[in-house]
Write an enzyme that holds these catalytic residues in place. Structure first.
Site, PDB file in Angstrom:
ATOM      1  N   GLY A  53       0.692  -1.189  -0.044  1.00  0.00           N
ATOM      2  CA  GLY A  53       0.016   0.072   0.041  1.00  0.00           C
ATOM      3  C   GLY A  53       0.703   1.470   0.060  1.00  0.00           C
ATOM      4  CD1 TRP A  55       4.091   2.907  -4.951  1.00  0.00           C
ATOM      5  CD2 TRP A  55       3.315   3.027  -7.095  1.00  0.00           C
ATOM      6  NE1 TRP A  55       5.189   2.848  -5.879  1.00  0.00           N
ATOM      7  CE2 TRP A  55       4.569   2.633  -7.148  1.00  0.00           C
ATOM      8  CE3 TRP A  55       2.487   3.039  -8.159  1.00  0.00           C
ATOM      9  CZ2 TRP A  55       5.084   2.547  -8.710  1.00  0.00           C
ATOM     10  CZ3 TRP A  55       2.878   2.735  -9.242  1.00  0.00           C
ATOM     11  CH2 TRP A  55       4.320   2.509  -9.567  1.00  0.00           C
ATOM     12  CG  ASP A  76      -2.357  -6.684  -4.190  1.00  0.00           C
ATOM     13  OD1 ASP A  76      -1.267  -5.930  -4.819  1.00  0.00           O
ATOM     14  OD2 ASP A  76      -2.000  -7.825  -3.799  1.00  0.00           O
ATOM     15  CG  ASP A  92      -6.538 -12.387 -10.564  1.00  0.00           C
ATOM     16  OD1 ASP A  92      -5.992 -11.290 -11.463  1.00  0.00           O
ATOM     17  OD2 ASP A  92      -6.078 -13.427 -11.088  1.00  0.00           O
ATOM     18  CG  ASP A 117       4.950  -1.207  -8.016  1.00  0.00           C
ATOM     19  OD1 ASP A 117       5.722  -1.397  -8.999  1.00  0.00           O
ATOM     20  OD2 ASP A 117       5.192  -1.221  -7.101  1.00  0.00           O
ATOM     21  CE  LYS A 157       6.851  -3.981 -10.468  1.00  0.00           C
ATOM     22  NZ  LYS A 157       7.575  -3.650  -9.441  1.00  0.00           N
TER      23      LYS A 157
HETATM   24  N1  SAM Z   1       3.116  -0.484  -5.183  1.00  0.00           N
HETATM   25  C1  SAM Z   1       3.039  -1.350  -4.019  1.00  0.00           C
HETATM   26  C2  SAM Z   1       3.244  -0.875  -2.831  1.00  0.00           C
HETATM   27  O1  SAM Z   1       3.915   0.294  -2.932  1.00  0.00           O
HETATM   28  O2  SAM Z   1       3.103  -1.112  -1.661  1.00  0.00           O
HETATM   29  C3  SAM Z   1       3.751  -2.752  -4.344  1.00  0.00           C
HETATM   30  C4  SAM Z   1       3.191  -3.672  -5.282  1.00  0.00           C
HETATM   31  S1  SAM Z   1       4.052  -5.155  -5.164  1.00  0.00           S
HETATM   32  C5  SAM Z   1       5.663  -4.821  -6.126  1.00  0.00           C
HETATM   33  C6  SAM Z   1       3.189  -6.026  -6.418  1.00  0.00           C
HETATM   34  C7  SAM Z   1       1.679  -6.468  -6.109  1.00  0.00           C
HETATM   35  O3  SAM Z   1       1.141  -6.952  -7.206  1.00  0.00           O
HETATM   36  C8  SAM Z   1       1.797  -7.612  -5.062  1.00  0.00           C
HETATM   37  O4  SAM Z   1       1.254  -7.096  -3.756  1.00  0.00           O
HETATM   38  C9  SAM Z   1       0.782  -8.656  -5.802  1.00  0.00           C
HETATM   39  O5  SAM Z   1      -0.188  -9.132  -4.807  1.00  0.00           O
HETATM   40  C10 SAM Z   1       0.128  -7.734  -6.700  1.00  0.00           C
HETATM   41  N2  SAM Z   1      -0.322  -8.711  -7.902  1.00  0.00           N
HETATM   42  C11 SAM Z   1       0.124  -9.665  -8.535  1.00  0.00           C
HETATM   43  N3  SAM Z   1      -0.524  -9.928  -9.470  1.00  0.00           N
HETATM   44  C12 SAM Z   1      -1.777  -9.539  -9.414  1.00  0.00           C
HETATM   45  C13 SAM Z   1      -2.997  -9.840  -9.783  1.00  0.00           C
HETATM   46  N4  SAM Z   1      -3.163 -10.661 -10.900  1.00  0.00           N
HETATM   47  N5  SAM Z   1      -4.210  -8.944  -9.432  1.00  0.00           N
HETATM   48  C14 SAM Z   1      -3.859  -8.069  -8.305  1.00  0.00           C
HETATM   49  N6  SAM Z   1      -2.755  -7.839  -7.565  1.00  0.00           N
HETATM   50  C15 SAM Z   1      -1.784  -8.591  -8.242  1.00  0.00           C
END
Ligand code: SAM
Length: 306
Positions: A53, A55, A76, A92, A117, A157
Protein backbone atom coordinates in the site's frame (compact mmCIF):
# COMPACT_ATOMS: atom_id res chain seq x y z
CA UNK A 1 21.23 -11.85 9.12
CA UNK A 2 20.76 -9.15 11.76
CA UNK A 3 17.65 -7.03 11.56
CA UNK A 4 19.69 -3.90 10.75
CA UNK A 5 21.73 -5.38 7.90
CA UNK A 6 18.96 -4.78 5.39
CA UNK A 7 18.78 -1.17 6.59
CA UNK A 8 22.45 -0.83 5.66
CA UNK A 9 22.23 -2.67 2.37
CA UNK A 10 19.06 -0.99 1.14
CA UNK A 11 18.88 2.68 1.95
CA UNK A 12 15.40 3.10 0.44
CA UNK A 13 14.09 0.27 2.63
CA UNK A 14 15.40 2.11 5.71
CA UNK A 15 14.12 5.51 4.56
CA UNK A 16 10.69 4.03 3.82
CA UNK A 17 10.36 2.83 7.41
CA UNK A 18 11.67 6.11 8.81
CA UNK A 19 9.19 8.10 6.71
CA UNK A 20 6.21 5.89 7.49
CA UNK A 21 5.88 4.31 4.04
CA UNK A 22 4.76 0.69 3.94
CA UNK A 23 7.27 -0.20 1.21
CA UNK A 24 10.37 1.23 -0.45
CA UNK A 25 8.35 1.39 -3.69
CA UNK A 26 6.86 4.69 -2.42
CA UNK A 27 10.06 6.40 -3.57
CA UNK A 28 9.64 5.09 -7.10
CA UNK A 29 6.26 6.81 -7.45
CA UNK A 30 7.54 9.98 -5.73
CA UNK A 31 10.54 10.14 -8.09
CA UNK A 32 8.33 9.51 -11.12
CA UNK A 33 6.14 12.38 -9.95
CA UNK A 34 9.18 14.65 -9.53
CA UNK A 35 9.96 14.09 -13.18
CA UNK A 36 6.48 14.01 -14.72
CA UNK A 37 4.23 15.92 -12.24
CA UNK A 38 1.88 12.96 -12.29
CA UNK A 39 -0.41 14.27 -9.54
CA UNK A 40 -1.04 17.73 -10.98
CA UNK A 41 -4.81 18.30 -11.12
CA UNK A 42 -5.50 14.68 -10.18
CA UNK A 43 -8.47 13.97 -7.89
CA UNK A 44 -9.47 10.45 -8.94
CA UNK A 45 -6.98 7.62 -9.22
CA UNK A 46 -6.70 3.84 -9.37
CA UNK A 47 -3.82 1.93 -7.80
CA UNK A 48 -3.65 -1.55 -9.34
CA UNK A 49 -1.61 -4.25 -7.57
CA UNK A 50 -1.38 -2.00 -4.56
CA UNK A 51 -0.37 -4.14 -1.56
CA UNK A 52 1.12 -3.50 0.91
CA UNK A 53 0.00 0.00 0.00
CA UNK A 54 2.86 2.49 -0.21
CA UNK A 55 1.69 3.86 -3.59
CA UNK A 56 -1.82 4.21 -2.16
CA UNK A 57 -0.35 6.09 0.80
CA UNK A 58 1.41 8.47 -1.61
CA UNK A 59 -1.77 8.92 -3.68
CA UNK A 60 -3.90 9.49 -0.62
CA UNK A 61 -1.49 12.17 0.63
CA UNK A 62 -0.82 13.84 -2.71
CA UNK A 63 -4.29 14.02 -4.16
CA UNK A 64 -6.24 14.41 -0.94
CA UNK A 65 -8.18 11.16 -1.21
CA UNK A 66 -10.54 12.23 1.57
CA UNK A 67 -11.98 15.35 -0.06
CA UNK A 68 -15.36 15.56 -1.73
CA UNK A 69 -15.24 13.95 -5.19
CA UNK A 70 -11.71 12.70 -4.57
CA UNK A 71 -11.23 9.01 -4.79
CA UNK A 72 -8.40 6.48 -4.70
CA UNK A 73 -9.33 2.88 -5.47
CA UNK A 74 -6.65 0.32 -4.57
CA UNK A 75 -6.75 -3.28 -5.79
CA UNK A 76 -4.64 -6.30 -4.99
CA UNK A 77 -4.80 -10.07 -4.70
CA UNK A 78 -3.54 -9.67 -1.13
CA UNK A 79 -5.44 -8.16 1.75
CA UNK A 80 -4.18 -4.71 2.70
CA UNK A 81 -4.40 -2.80 5.97
CA UNK A 82 -6.79 0.18 5.61
CA UNK A 83 -5.52 3.60 4.45
CA UNK A 84 -7.64 6.69 5.14
CA UNK A 85 -9.49 7.84 2.04
CA UNK A 86 -8.61 4.75 0.01
CA UNK A 87 -11.31 2.35 -1.20
CA UNK A 88 -9.96 -1.18 -1.28
CA UNK A 89 -10.84 -4.10 -3.50
CA UNK A 90 -9.28 -7.50 -2.94
CA UNK A 91 -9.15 -9.32 -6.27
CA UNK A 92 -7.26 -10.40 -9.34
CA UNK A 93 -7.00 -7.60 -11.92
CA UNK A 94 -6.97 -10.14 -14.75
CA UNK A 95 -10.47 -11.31 -13.72
CA UNK A 96 -13.58 -9.83 -15.28
CA UNK A 97 -15.38 -9.58 -11.91
CA UNK A 98 -12.57 -7.46 -10.41
CA UNK A 99 -12.38 -5.24 -13.48
CA UNK A 100 -16.15 -4.65 -13.29
CA UNK A 101 -15.96 -3.77 -9.60
CA UNK A 102 -13.22 -1.19 -10.28
CA UNK A 103 -15.04 0.33 -13.24
CA UNK A 104 -18.21 0.81 -11.16
CA UNK A 105 -16.40 3.43 -9.06
CA UNK A 106 -15.72 5.60 -12.09
CA UNK A 107 -18.99 5.39 -13.98
CA UNK A 108 -19.98 8.94 -14.94
CA UNK A 109 -16.90 10.39 -13.25
CA UNK A 110 -13.71 9.06 -14.83
CA UNK A 111 -10.22 8.78 -13.35
CA UNK A 112 -7.31 11.11 -14.05
CA UNK A 113 -4.61 8.60 -13.24
CA UNK A 114 -4.20 4.81 -13.24
CA UNK A 115 -1.02 3.33 -11.78
CA UNK A 116 0.04 -0.31 -11.73
CA UNK A 117 3.08 -1.64 -9.88
CA UNK A 118 2.02 -5.22 -10.45
CA UNK A 119 4.56 -7.97 -10.42
CA UNK A 120 3.94 -11.69 -10.70
CA UNK A 121 5.82 -14.08 -8.45
CA UNK A 122 9.15 -14.13 -10.25
CA UNK A 123 10.23 -17.60 -11.40
CA UNK A 124 13.72 -16.65 -12.58
CA UNK A 125 12.84 -17.86 -16.09
CA UNK A 126 13.08 -14.51 -17.83
CA UNK A 127 10.75 -15.26 -20.73
CA UNK A 128 8.05 -16.59 -18.41
CA UNK A 129 8.44 -13.66 -16.00
CA UNK A 130 8.24 -11.13 -18.83
CA UNK A 131 5.21 -12.84 -20.29
CA UNK A 132 3.39 -12.83 -16.93
CA UNK A 133 4.33 -9.20 -16.37
CA UNK A 134 3.03 -8.28 -19.83
CA UNK A 135 -0.27 -10.05 -19.06
CA UNK A 136 -0.67 -7.98 -15.89
CA UNK A 137 0.12 -4.82 -17.81
CA UNK A 138 -2.43 -5.64 -20.49
CA UNK A 139 -5.07 -6.30 -17.83
CA UNK A 140 -4.18 -2.95 -16.25
CA UNK A 141 -4.33 -1.18 -19.60
CA UNK A 142 -7.68 -2.77 -20.34
CA UNK A 143 -9.06 -1.42 -17.05
CA UNK A 144 -7.47 1.97 -17.76
CA UNK A 145 -9.32 2.22 -21.09
CA UNK A 146 -12.59 1.87 -19.17
CA UNK A 147 -11.92 4.36 -16.41
CA UNK A 148 -9.53 7.02 -17.74
CA UNK A 149 -10.75 10.39 -18.92
CA UNK A 150 -9.38 11.72 -22.22
CA UNK A 151 -5.96 13.22 -21.50
CA UNK A 152 -5.53 10.97 -18.45
CA UNK A 153 -2.33 9.26 -17.46
CA UNK A 154 -1.30 5.60 -17.02
CA UNK A 155 1.87 4.49 -15.27
CA UNK A 156 2.83 0.83 -15.16
CA UNK A 157 5.74 -1.33 -14.18
CA UNK A 158 7.35 -3.09 -17.14
CA UNK A 159 10.21 -5.53 -17.51
CA UNK A 160 12.58 -4.28 -20.21
CA UNK A 161 12.95 -7.59 -21.96
CA UNK A 162 13.19 -8.70 -25.55
CA UNK A 163 9.61 -7.85 -26.47
CA UNK A 164 9.35 -4.48 -24.80
CA UNK A 165 9.14 -2.69 -28.17
CA UNK A 166 5.87 -4.46 -28.90
CA UNK A 167 4.56 -3.31 -25.54
CA UNK A 168 5.47 0.30 -26.31
CA UNK A 169 3.70 0.19 -29.63
CA UNK A 170 0.59 -1.23 -27.94
CA UNK A 171 0.67 1.62 -25.43
CA UNK A 172 1.22 4.22 -28.15
CA UNK A 173 -2.09 3.18 -29.70
CA UNK A 174 -3.82 4.68 -26.67
CA UNK A 175 -1.55 7.49 -25.47
CA UNK A 176 0.01 10.43 -27.30
CA UNK A 177 3.15 10.21 -25.20
CA UNK A 178 4.86 7.04 -23.96
CA UNK A 179 8.19 7.09 -22.11
CA UNK A 180 10.21 4.50 -20.31
CA UNK A 181 11.35 5.78 -16.91
CA UNK A 182 13.77 4.39 -14.38
CA UNK A 183 13.60 6.01 -10.92
CA UNK A 184 16.81 6.19 -8.87
CA UNK A 185 15.18 4.02 -6.23
CA UNK A 186 14.74 1.16 -8.72
CA UNK A 187 17.90 -0.93 -8.75
CA UNK A 188 20.03 -0.76 -11.89
CA UNK A 189 20.53 -4.46 -11.61
CA UNK A 190 16.79 -4.98 -12.12
CA UNK A 191 15.14 -4.99 -15.56
CA UNK A 192 12.21 -3.19 -13.96
CA UNK A 193 11.24 0.20 -15.37
CA UNK A 194 8.00 2.17 -15.67
CA UNK A 195 6.02 3.02 -18.76
CA UNK A 196 4.75 6.56 -18.29
CA UNK A 197 1.86 7.03 -20.70
CA UNK A 198 0.39 10.52 -20.88
CA UNK A 199 -2.55 12.08 -22.74
CA UNK A 200 -5.00 9.22 -23.09
CA UNK A 201 -6.29 9.41 -26.64
CA UNK A 202 -7.74 6.12 -27.88
CA UNK A 203 -7.98 5.59 -31.64
CA UNK A 204 -11.16 6.71 -33.38
CA UNK A 205 -13.68 3.90 -33.28
CA UNK A 206 -12.27 2.25 -30.19
CA UNK A 207 -14.92 1.18 -27.74
CA UNK A 208 -13.62 -0.35 -24.50
CA UNK A 209 -14.96 -3.85 -24.18
CA UNK A 210 -14.01 -6.11 -21.30
CA UNK A 211 -14.93 -9.22 -23.22
CA UNK A 212 -12.64 -8.39 -26.13
CA UNK A 213 -8.89 -8.64 -25.60
CA UNK A 214 -6.95 -5.47 -26.25
CA UNK A 215 -4.62 -7.34 -28.55
CA UNK A 216 -7.42 -7.63 -31.08
CA UNK A 217 -6.63 -4.34 -32.82
CA UNK A 218 -8.86 -4.73 -35.83
CA UNK A 219 -9.44 -0.95 -35.78
CA UNK A 220 -5.73 -0.27 -36.30
CA UNK A 221 -4.19 -2.74 -38.75
CA UNK A 222 -0.76 -1.02 -38.73
CA UNK A 223 -0.20 -1.12 -35.03
CA UNK A 224 1.84 -4.29 -34.91
CA UNK A 225 4.35 -3.08 -37.48
CA UNK A 226 7.64 -2.99 -35.64
CA UNK A 227 9.87 -2.44 -38.64
CA UNK A 228 10.57 0.52 -40.85
CA UNK A 229 9.20 3.99 -40.24
CA UNK A 230 6.35 2.81 -38.00
CA UNK A 231 8.74 1.27 -35.46
CA UNK A 232 8.28 3.14 -32.24
CA UNK A 233 11.33 4.30 -30.35
CA UNK A 234 10.42 5.27 -26.84
CA UNK A 235 12.64 7.73 -24.93
CA UNK A 236 14.33 6.38 -21.81
CA UNK A 237 14.40 8.77 -18.86
CA UNK A 238 16.06 8.32 -15.50
CA UNK A 239 14.29 10.17 -12.73
CA UNK A 240 14.90 11.27 -9.21
CA UNK A 241 17.43 13.89 -8.22
CA UNK A 242 20.99 12.83 -9.13
CA UNK A 243 22.01 13.69 -5.58
CA UNK A 244 19.44 11.26 -4.21
CA UNK A 245 20.52 7.88 -2.88
CA UNK A 246 21.77 5.22 -5.27
CA UNK A 247 19.68 2.07 -4.73
CA UNK A 248 22.57 -0.22 -5.71
CA UNK A 249 24.90 1.10 -2.99
CA UNK A 250 25.21 0.21 0.68
CA UNK A 251 25.26 3.18 3.01
CA UNK A 252 26.65 3.33 6.56
CA UNK A 253 24.00 3.44 9.24
CA UNK A 254 25.52 6.48 11.01
CA UNK A 255 23.49 9.52 10.15
CA UNK A 256 25.06 12.48 8.33
CA UNK A 257 24.11 14.87 11.13
CA UNK A 258 26.09 12.75 13.61
CA UNK A 259 23.04 11.50 15.50
CA UNK A 260 22.89 7.87 16.48
CA UNK A 261 21.17 5.33 14.20
CA UNK A 262 18.01 3.87 15.69
CA UNK A 263 16.30 0.80 14.25
CA UNK A 264 12.77 1.47 12.97
CA UNK A 265 10.37 -1.46 12.67
CA UNK A 266 8.37 -1.86 9.44
CA UNK A 267 5.49 0.60 9.12
CA UNK A 268 2.91 -2.06 8.35
CA UNK A 269 3.81 -5.72 8.68
CA UNK A 270 2.10 -7.77 5.94
CA UNK A 271 -1.30 -9.16 6.89
CA UNK A 272 -1.66 -12.88 6.22
CA UNK A 273 1.48 -13.17 4.04
CA UNK A 274 1.81 -16.34 1.98
CA UNK A 275 5.02 -17.32 3.81
CA UNK A 276 3.18 -17.50 7.17
CA UNK A 277 2.05 -21.08 6.61
CA UNK A 278 5.56 -22.14 5.50
CA UNK A 279 7.04 -20.61 8.70
CA UNK A 280 4.50 -22.49 10.83
CA UNK A 281 5.30 -25.80 9.12
CA UNK A 282 9.05 -25.18 9.35
CA UNK A 283 8.84 -24.51 13.08
CA UNK A 284 7.12 -27.85 13.56
CA UNK A 285 9.59 -29.63 11.25
CA UNK A 286 6.76 -30.56 8.91
CA UNK A 287 8.11 -29.00 5.73
CA UNK A 288 8.57 -31.56 2.97
CA UNK A 289 12.21 -32.40 2.29
CA UNK A 290 13.25 -34.07 -0.91
CA UNK A 291 16.56 -35.90 -0.74
CA UNK A 292 18.39 -36.48 -4.00
CA UNK A 293 18.48 -40.24 -4.85
CA UNK A 294 22.11 -39.90 -6.06
CA UNK A 295 23.22 -39.21 -2.49
CA UNK A 296 20.63 -41.30 -0.71
CA UNK A 297 19.57 -44.68 -2.07
CA UNK A 298 16.03 -44.21 -0.77
CA UNK A 299 14.34 -41.00 -1.90
CA UNK A 300 12.17 -39.65 0.88
CA UNK A 301 9.41 -37.05 0.90
CA UNK A 302 8.18 -36.22 4.38
CA UNK A 303 4.46 -36.04 4.65
CA UNK A 304 2.42 -33.76 6.83
CA UNK A 305 0.51 -35.24 9.72
CA UNK A 306 -3.19 -35.24 8.87
N1 SAM B 1 2.96 -0.64 -5.22
C1 SAM B 1 2.92 -1.50 -4.06
C2 SAM B 1 3.30 -0.68 -2.86
O1 SAM B 1 3.81 0.41 -3.06
O2 SAM B 1 3.08 -1.11 -1.73
C3 SAM B 1 3.81 -2.70 -4.22
C4 SAM B 1 3.27 -3.68 -5.22
S1 SAM B 1 4.10 -5.24 -5.19
C5 SAM B 1 5.61 -4.85 -5.99
C6 SAM B 1 3.27 -6.15 -6.44
C7 SAM B 1 1.86 -6.53 -6.08
O3 SAM B 1 1.23 -7.06 -7.25
C8 SAM B 1 1.75 -7.64 -5.03
O4 SAM B 1 1.12 -7.13 -3.87
C9 SAM B 1 0.87 -8.71 -5.70
O5 SAM B 1 -0.08 -9.28 -4.82
C10 SAM B 1 0.18 -7.89 -6.77
N2 SAM B 1 -0.37 -8.70 -7.87
C11 SAM B 1 0.29 -9.60 -8.64
N3 SAM B 1 -0.56 -10.14 -9.53
C12 SAM B 1 -1.78 -9.58 -9.32
C13 SAM B 1 -3.06 -9.74 -9.92
N4 SAM B 1 -3.25 -10.60 -10.92
N5 SAM B 1 -4.10 -9.01 -9.44
C14 SAM B 1 -3.92 -8.15 -8.42
N6 SAM B 1 -2.72 -7.95 -7.81
C15 SAM B 1 -1.66 -8.65 -8.25
Amino acid sequence: MGRTSKDKRDVYYRLAKENGWRARSAFKLLQLDEQFQLFQGVTRAVDLCAAPGSWSQVLSQKIGGQGCGHVVVAVDLQAMAPIPGVVQIQGDITQLSTAKEIIQHFEGCPADLVVCDGAPDVTGLHDVDEYMQAQLLLAALNIATHVLKPGGCFVAKIFRGRDVTLLYSQLRVFFSSVLCAKPRSSRNSSIEAFAVCQSYDPPAGFTPDLTRPLLDHSYDPDFNQLDGPSRIIVPFVTCGDLSSYDSDRSYPLDLEDGSEYKYTPPTQPPISPSYQEACRLKKKGWLAKEIHPQHHPISRVDTLPQ
